[in-house]
Design an enzyme around this catalytic site. Sequence first.
Site, short mmCIF file in Angstrom:
data_model
loop_
_atom_site.label_atom_id
_atom_site.label_comp_id
_atom_site.label_asym_id
_atom_site.label_seq_id
_atom_site.Cartn_x
_atom_site.Cartn_y
_atom_site.Cartn_z
N THR A 44 -16.04 -20.20 -15.90
CA THR A 44 -15.11 -21.01 -15.14
C THR A 44 -15.29 -22.36 -14.84
O THR A 44 -16.67 -22.70 -14.57
CB THR A 44 -14.52 -20.44 -13.92
OG1 THR A 44 -15.62 -20.26 -12.99
CG2 THR A 44 -13.97 -18.83 -14.09
N ASN A 46 -14.45 -25.01 -11.87
CA ASN A 46 -14.04 -25.21 -10.74
C ASN A 46 -13.63 -26.64 -10.72
O ASN A 46 -14.14 -27.78 -10.83
CB ASN A 46 -14.72 -24.57 -9.81
CG ASN A 46 -15.18 -23.19 -9.78
OD1 ASN A 46 -15.10 -22.40 -10.93
ND2 ASN A 46 -15.21 -22.61 -8.73
N GLU A 103 -10.31 -21.70 -9.77
CA GLU A 103 -11.36 -21.29 -10.67
C GLU A 103 -10.66 -21.25 -11.97
O GLU A 103 -9.69 -20.40 -12.30
CB GLU A 103 -12.14 -20.05 -10.50
CG GLU A 103 -12.71 -20.17 -9.10
CD GLU A 103 -13.37 -18.70 -8.74
OE1 GLU A 103 -14.40 -18.36 -9.33
OE2 GLU A 103 -12.74 -17.89 -8.05
#
Length: 202
Positions: A44, A46, A103
């Site tokens: 992910t 962020n 995310e």
Amino acid sequence: MRPDGPRDPVAGSDDGPSAPYPIRLSGPVIKGFGRGSKELGIPTANIPAEGLDEYPDLSVGVYYGVVALDPARFAYEDDAPILPAVLSIGYNPFYKNKTKSIEIHIMPPLSAPSPTATADGPVTFHKLPDFYGTPLRLLILGYIRPEFDYVSLDALVEDIRVDCEVARRSLQRPAYASYLAAGRADEEDVRGQTSWLTGFES
């Protein structure tokens, strides 16, 4: 807990995003909780959650949209300036986070095979090289589902796999696919959104 039963194959109207979407968020890619790749196998990106202050009524949950990364800092291998994405906004009840996070899982172009198309065998998720610090811009185009807690890590990963497929199918519809066509969108408002998405200062 996640309710039992099959998931809807797509999310949002076939006619395209409706208010409050598209929603614009941006920021540098920052380090998250360190669980996405290591524990879940789901990379992910962020970004700081402060941008959510402009959208106080936005629900926590899972969304789909499109992203662009500053090409001065990161160039995608297939030279695709805009990529599909699925993302979570919230606290992740399974891990009981205390702070809200954004995310983003960046998926491969819709023209590429989907690594999450089937649950048969080991599930793999699209992975890009690390790009911490790279400016990222995000257009949220629709809402998929609320946040849930899960009975196991495997159940969480499977639901995220389905989220990826729901996002892909949702973005393949013509009214959404135009947001992935930088510079080629037919409608003026879509062109304006994609211009913002890719308008990084050199």
